[in-house]
Structures are given as structure tokens and as C-alpha cells.
Write a protein that holds these residues in place. Structure first.
Motif, PDB file in Angstrom:
ATOM      1  N   THR A  26       0.855  -1.119   0.032  1.00 30.99           N
ATOM      2  CA  THR A  26      -0.055   0.047   0.089  1.00 30.99           C
ATOM      3  C   THR A  26       0.771   1.279   0.020  1.00 30.99           C
ATOM      4  OG1 THR A  26       0.038   0.055   2.454  1.00 30.99           O
ATOM      5  CG2 THR A  26      -1.870  -1.154   1.083  1.00 30.99           C
ATOM      6  N   GLY A  27       0.353   2.297  -0.704  1.00 29.48           N
ATOM      7  CA  GLY A  27       1.184   3.518  -0.617  1.00 29.48           C
ATOM      8  C   GLY A  27       2.526   3.089  -1.495  1.00 29.48           C
ATOM      9  N   GLY A  28       2.492   2.170  -2.625  1.00 30.52           N
ATOM     10  CA  GLY A  28       3.507   1.590  -3.171  1.00 30.52           C
ATOM     11  C   GLY A  28       4.254   2.317  -4.463  1.00 30.52           C
TER      12      GLY A  28
ATOM     13  N   SER B 250      -1.979   3.270  -4.893  1.00 29.73           N
ATOM     14  CA  SER B 250      -1.957   4.818  -4.434  1.00 29.73           C
ATOM     15  C   SER B 250      -3.212   5.334  -4.555  1.00 29.73           C
ATOM     16  CB  SER B 250      -1.283   5.192  -5.661  1.00 29.73           C
ATOM     17  OG  SER B 250      -1.626   5.086  -7.014  1.00 29.73           O
ATOM     18  N   ARG B 251      -3.416   6.636  -4.137  1.00 32.25           N
ATOM     19  CA  ARG B 251      -4.684   7.049  -3.856  1.00 32.25           C
ATOM     20  C   ARG B 251      -5.418   7.619  -5.120  1.00 32.25           C
ATOM     21  NH1 ARG B 251      -5.626  10.560   1.704  1.00 32.25           N
ATOM     22  NH2 ARG B 251      -7.793  10.292   0.903  1.00 32.25           N
ATOM     23  N   SER B 252      -4.463   7.836  -6.313  1.00 31.83           N
ATOM     24  CA  SER B 252      -4.938   8.328  -7.328  1.00 31.83           C
ATOM     25  C   SER B 252      -4.083   7.341  -8.402  1.00 31.83           C
ATOM     26  CB  SER B 252      -4.514   9.776  -7.649  1.00 31.83           C
ATOM     27  OG  SER B 252      -3.080  10.154  -7.620  1.00 31.83           O
TER      28      SER B 252
ATOM     29  N   ASP C 230     -13.299   0.759   3.219  1.00 30.20           N
ATOM     30  CA  ASP C 230     -14.031  -0.977   3.295  1.00 30.20           C
ATOM     31  C   ASP C 230     -14.011  -1.345   2.145  1.00 30.20           C
ATOM     32  OD1 ASP C 230     -13.849  -0.655   6.101  1.00 30.20           O
ATOM     33  OD2 ASP C 230     -15.895  -0.371   6.349  1.00 30.20           O
ATOM     34  N   ALA C 231     -14.832  -1.159   1.115  1.00 31.50           N
ATOM     35  CA  ALA C 231     -15.129  -1.776   0.019  1.00 31.50           C
ATOM     36  C   ALA C 231     -13.854  -1.815  -1.067  1.00 31.50           C
ATOM     37  CB  ALA C 231     -16.286  -1.104  -0.919  1.00 31.50           C
ATOM     38  N   GLY C 232     -12.883  -0.652  -1.016  1.00 35.25           N
ATOM     39  CA  GLY C 232     -11.845  -0.609  -2.001  1.00 35.25           C
ATOM     40  C   GLY C 232     -10.837  -1.770  -1.301  1.00 35.25           C
ATOM     41  N   VAL C 233     -10.495  -1.864  -0.043  1.00 36.23           N
ATOM     42  CA  VAL C 233      -9.780  -2.599   0.519  1.00 36.23           C
ATOM     43  C   VAL C 233     -10.245  -4.206   0.317  1.00 36.23           C
ATOM     44  CG1 VAL C 233      -8.724  -3.627   2.758  1.00 36.23           C
ATOM     45  CG2 VAL C 233      -8.650  -1.015   2.179  1.00 36.23           C
ATOM     46  N   THR C 234     -11.384  -4.487   0.434  1.00 33.60           N
ATOM     47  CA  THR C 234     -11.945  -5.868  -0.039  1.00 33.60           C
ATOM     48  C   THR C 234     -11.670  -6.208  -1.259  1.00 33.60           C
ATOM     49  OG1 THR C 234     -13.757  -5.609   1.853  1.00 33.60           O
ATOM     50  CG2 THR C 234     -14.094  -7.122   0.078  1.00 33.60           C
ATOM     51  N   ARG C 235     -12.010  -5.303  -2.260  1.00 37.19           N
ATOM     52  CA  ARG C 235     -11.709  -5.418  -3.453  1.00 37.19           C
ATOM     53  C   ARG C 235     -10.297  -5.725  -4.091  1.00 37.19           C
ATOM     54  NH1 ARG C 235     -15.366  -1.270  -4.625  1.00 37.19           N
ATOM     55  NH2 ARG C 235     -13.528   0.242  -4.806  1.00 37.19           N
ATOM     56  N   LEU C 236      -9.477  -4.960  -3.275  1.00 39.02           N
ATOM     57  CA  LEU C 236      -7.917  -5.322  -3.438  1.00 39.02           C
ATOM     58  C   LEU C 236      -7.742  -6.832  -2.864  1.00 39.02           C
ATOM     59  CD1 LEU C 236      -5.192  -4.512  -4.069  1.00 39.02           C
ATOM     60  CD2 LEU C 236      -4.992  -3.604  -1.299  1.00 39.02           C
TER      61      LEU C 236
ATOM     62  N   THR D 124       1.245  -4.238 -10.616  1.00 35.01           N
ATOM     63  CA  THR D 124      -0.014  -3.734 -11.207  1.00 35.01           C
ATOM     64  C   THR D 124      -0.683  -2.578 -10.183  1.00 35.01           C
ATOM     65  OG1 THR D 124      -0.810  -6.046 -11.727  1.00 35.01           O
ATOM     66  CG2 THR D 124      -2.474  -4.599 -10.868  1.00 35.01           C
ATOM     67  N   GLY D 125      -0.753  -1.296 -10.693  1.00 32.73           N
ATOM     68  CA  GLY D 125      -1.285  -0.390 -10.012  1.00 32.73           C
ATOM     69  C   GLY D 125      -2.741  -0.386  -9.670  1.00 32.73           C
ATOM     70  N   VAL D 126      -3.015  -0.120  -8.320  1.00 33.03           N
ATOM     71  CA  VAL D 126      -4.395  -0.269  -7.960  1.00 33.03           C
ATOM     72  C   VAL D 126      -4.632   1.242  -7.179  1.00 33.03           C
ATOM     73  CG1 VAL D 126      -5.866  -1.428  -6.448  1.00 33.03           C
ATOM     74  CG2 VAL D 126      -4.092  -2.695  -7.601  1.00 33.03           C
TER      75      VAL D 126
END
Length: 223
Positions: free
Chosen positions: A13-15, A39-41, A60-66, A51-53
């Protein structure tokens, strides 16, 4: 409980910037097959193994998708965080909450999402990037949130051990990233810190103390 980075899939995260980017680079240099770098953007990446995400770790939903997307990962590095809340007494409470939401609850959210995936895969490693300020007062919400992350890291190590998941805490002083670019102080090289982190992943260390200042503080506080 070290694991082999060669051939592994990792999440950082924040990679895409700063220390997180250096960790991604080091993981790939050690032979990782794929790294999901958040990254946030959205940010373009030139290496096909990255793979950029787009992710906000407070979502919560974004972390679950990751966790679903990177379900094959065996290494998760909680690096994303937030500065702010310089004074616990005077800073806005909303700002202080935001710092804790990112630095403590964001890392905990990612850990909770990935723990079942790692357990199902037979185990893995979770890395929490904290700070020497985990053990030093006077840094407002940021230092307090990192102290909370230190405590949570130790508790999670105990909780996850029986699932075959090892938890590493990383502690460091000033490091040369955009977050502290305006500070005129001696700074660690992010590449050197990243090398120590990946060494810790492979050796199964409980803690990575990345510089002499951090090692001195760790000894003085707990001696």
C-alpha cells in the motif's frame, strides 16, 4: 517464519512513491513475480510485473476488492499513511481522527481483509511500517497513531501465528521521501530501508530497526 520472495506475489500500500516504491523495487529485484502497488490516485507503471491499484485504505469496499484481486499474495506491506494533527491538544479532532483512520485502522483494515486469504494459501507475511516515534512523545497524532500501530502489530503477531501468518513491525527515523522533503535533517536512503525490510521478510524477523537512531531509542526505552 521467513518466506522466499523469489516467485512471490506481494501487495504494497502506498507503493507508488517514497518508501513504498523502494519496497516494490526491492521485492522485484529479489524475484517477486508480481507486486500490487496501491496509491490514492491512478499512476502509470512501466514494469509489467507491477499492477497499479487505486486505493484509499480507509475505504472498506476498496480494501475488500484489493484482497479479492490479489488473493494469491503471500506478502502484504502496510506502508500507506498520513501526516497531520501536530498537537493532540490544539489540532482539530477531525484531523486527528483522519490520521488514526489511515495509520492505525487503515493498516488493520488491510490486515483483516488479507488474513483469510493468506491463511487459505498456507500462510504468509504482513509488514506494518511504523516509526521510531512509536516510542517517543511529542509528535501529536502521527506519533500516537504509530505507537498504536506498534501495539497492534505485536497483538496481531500473536493472533495470526497459528494461521501461519507472520507479522513484522518496521521502525525508522527520518527517511528521504516527499512526506518530509522540507525538513533539513539527516535522512535514511529509502532503498537501504527497503533492503532491510525485504531481508526481514526472508529471515522471519519480528522487527526491523532501520537506523542507528531507532536502535538506540528501542534499547533506551526497553532496557
Amino acid at each position: 517464519m521467513g518466506i522466499d520472495v523469489n516467485g512471490a506475489t506481494a501487495v504494497v500500500t502506498g507503493g507508488r512513491r517514497g518508501l513504498g516504491k523502494a519496497v516494490v523495487t526491492e521485492l522485484l529485484a529479489r524475484g517477486a513475480d508480481r507486486v500490487y502497488a496501491t496509491s490514492r490516485s491512478p499512476e502509470e507503471g512501466g514494469d509489467p510485473r507491477i499492477t497499479g491499484v487505486e486505493l484509499d485504505i480507509t475505504d472498506d469496499a476498496g480494501v475488500t476488492r484489493l484482497a479479492d484481486t490479489a488473493a494469491g499474495a503471500t506478502i502484504v506491506v502496510n506502508n500507506a499513511g498520513l501526516l497531520g494533527g501536530q498537537s493532540l491538544l490544539l489540532s482539530d479532532l477531525g484531523e486527528i481522527r483522519s490520521v488514526f483512520e489511515a495509520n492505525l485502522f487503515g493498516s488493520l483494515r488491510v490486515t483483516r481483509a488479507f488474513a483469510p486469504k493468506l491463511a487459505a494459501a498456507g500462510g504468509g507475511t504482513i509488514v506494518n511500517i511504523a516509526s521510531v516515534l512509536s516510542w517517543l512523545p511529542g509528535s501529536g497524532a502521527y506519533g500516537s497513531s504509530k505507537a498504536a500501530l506498534w501495539s497492534a502489530t505485536n497483538s496481531l503477531r500473536d493472533e495470526l501465528r497459528d494461521l501461519g501468518i507472520h507479522v513484522i513491525g518496521v521502525y525508522l527515523g527520518y527517511t528521504d521521501t516527499s512526506m518530509i522533503a522540507d525538513l533539513d535533517v539527516p535522512k535514511n536512503d529509502p532503498a537501504d530501508v527497503a533492503r532491510q525490510i525485504v531481508n526481514g521478510i526472508e529471515s522471519g524477523a519480528d522487527e526491523v530497526l532501520a537506523d542507528e537512531l531507532t536502535r538506540r531509542v528501542r534499547v533506551s526505552v526497553f532496557s
